[in-house]
Design a protein around this motif. Sequence first.
Motif, short mmCIF file in Angstrom:
data_model
loop_
_atom_site.label_atom_id
_atom_site.label_comp_id
_atom_site.label_asym_id
_atom_site.label_seq_id
_atom_site.Cartn_x
_atom_site.Cartn_y
_atom_site.Cartn_z
N SER A 104 0.82 -1.22 0.00
CA SER A 104 0.00 0.00 0.00
C SER A 104 0.85 1.27 0.00
CB SER A 104 -0.95 0.01 1.21
OG SER A 104 -2.07 -0.82 0.98
N GLY A 105 2.13 1.13 0.33
CA GLY A 105 3.02 2.29 0.30
C GLY A 105 3.06 3.08 1.60
N HIS A 106 2.04 2.91 2.46
CA HIS A 106 2.04 3.60 3.74
C HIS A 106 1.68 2.63 4.87
CE1 HIS A 106 -2.10 3.88 2.21
NE2 HIS A 106 -2.48 3.80 3.48
N PRO A 141 -4.59 1.69 -7.18
CA PRO A 141 -3.48 2.50 -7.70
C PRO A 141 -3.67 4.00 -7.62
CG PRO A 141 -4.67 1.40 -9.49
CD PRO A 141 -5.18 0.83 -8.22
N ALA A 142 -4.88 4.51 -7.35
CA ALA A 142 -5.05 5.96 -7.24
C ALA A 142 -4.47 6.52 -5.96
CB ALA A 142 -6.53 6.32 -7.32
N MET A 143 -4.23 5.68 -4.97
CA MET A 143 -3.65 6.14 -3.71
C MET A 143 -2.17 6.45 -3.92
SD MET A 143 -3.96 6.81 -0.46
CE MET A 143 -5.61 6.18 -0.14
N PRO A 144 -1.70 7.65 -3.52
CA PRO A 144 -0.27 7.94 -3.65
C PRO A 144 0.59 6.87 -2.98
CG PRO A 144 -1.48 9.93 -3.09
CD PRO A 144 -2.46 8.79 -2.99
N SER A 195 -9.86 -4.10 11.60
CA SER A 195 -8.73 -3.40 12.22
C SER A 195 -8.21 -2.28 11.33
CB SER A 195 -7.59 -4.39 12.50
OG SER A 195 -6.99 -4.82 11.28
N ASP A 196 -8.36 -2.43 10.00
CA ASP A 196 -7.70 -1.52 9.05
C ASP A 196 -6.22 -1.44 9.41
OD1 ASP A 196 -7.16 0.31 7.06
OD2 ASP A 196 -8.40 1.92 7.89
N SER A 197 -5.64 -2.60 9.66
CA SER A 197 -4.25 -2.66 10.14
C SER A 197 -3.26 -2.20 9.08
CB SER A 197 -3.93 -4.10 10.54
OG SER A 197 -2.57 -4.22 10.92
N HIS A 198 -2.33 -1.38 9.53
CA HIS A 198 -1.20 -0.95 8.70
C HIS A 198 0.13 -1.43 9.28
CE1 HIS A 198 -4.31 1.54 6.92
NE2 HIS A 198 -3.47 1.97 6.00
N PHE A 199 0.05 -2.21 10.35
CA PHE A 199 1.23 -2.82 10.97
C PHE A 199 0.77 -4.10 11.65
CE2 PHE A 199 4.58 -3.30 14.25
CZ PHE A 199 5.68 -3.33 13.41
N ALA A 200 1.56 -5.16 11.54
CA ALA A 200 1.10 -6.49 11.93
C ALA A 200 0.58 -6.58 13.36
CB ALA A 200 2.24 -7.50 11.73
N PHE A 201 1.13 -5.77 14.27
CA PHE A 201 0.70 -5.85 15.67
C PHE A 201 -0.78 -5.53 15.85
CE2 PHE A 201 5.11 -4.88 17.73
CZ PHE A 201 5.58 -6.09 17.24
#
Length: 240
Positions: free
Chosen positions: A14-16, A43-46, A192-198
Amino acid sequence: MKFVADLHIHTIASGHAYSTVLEIARAAADKGLQMIALTDHGPAMPGGPHAYHFGNLTAIPGEIYGVKILKGVEANVIDRKGKLDLDDGRLAKQDIVLAGLHTLCAPEGSVAENTEMMINTMKNPWVDIVVHPGNPEFPVDEEAIVQAAAEYGVAIEINNSSLTISRKGSMPHCDHIACLAKRYGVIVSVSSDSHFAFTVGEFDVANQLLEKHGIKEEMVLNTSIQRVLSHLERRKNRVR
């Protein structure tokens, strides 16, 4: 409430976000989840992946560390007609399609314009779940949104990240949406909308809203693997 799946998770693609598929699957297994959905942004997300990424998700096994893996997308709405940033051919190949309004992707508008845009998104037969509809950056007529979800058979997300670390000011909107979901009998997806595994499988604050409004397990998509699969199957019927 017992949750068996987390249907909104981001990988480094996702890049972020900051964890790999293996790290996420390991975290899910450690927390006792039976299923996860990999839903990187379109792909529209920076910084997001190229559309080709979503065609090559077949490279990922269907099960890792004993956890079932759904391969999908959190598609970005890119205009008021509800157009998404993946074409129908690629959407058709995803196990699961989430869609939502995001800054830098969707046009800003009035409550009426945002409401129309979100309802148009629900009309897309490939969309399974509308994500973070309580985002105050895109205010909507919440009752109209929930009624449309009931009409089009789309699940409404209660996003734990919105209630903790992102999208400040979401709580009163999500609270109202949960109340309306109970009233209209709309299926809810808690994520969760998790962006990090924790943070995979973290639902605590969202679950408090379910309890407050008396939302039972049978109304919550990710409390049953069979319920998830049945909901995804209904997409094929809509397309026909």
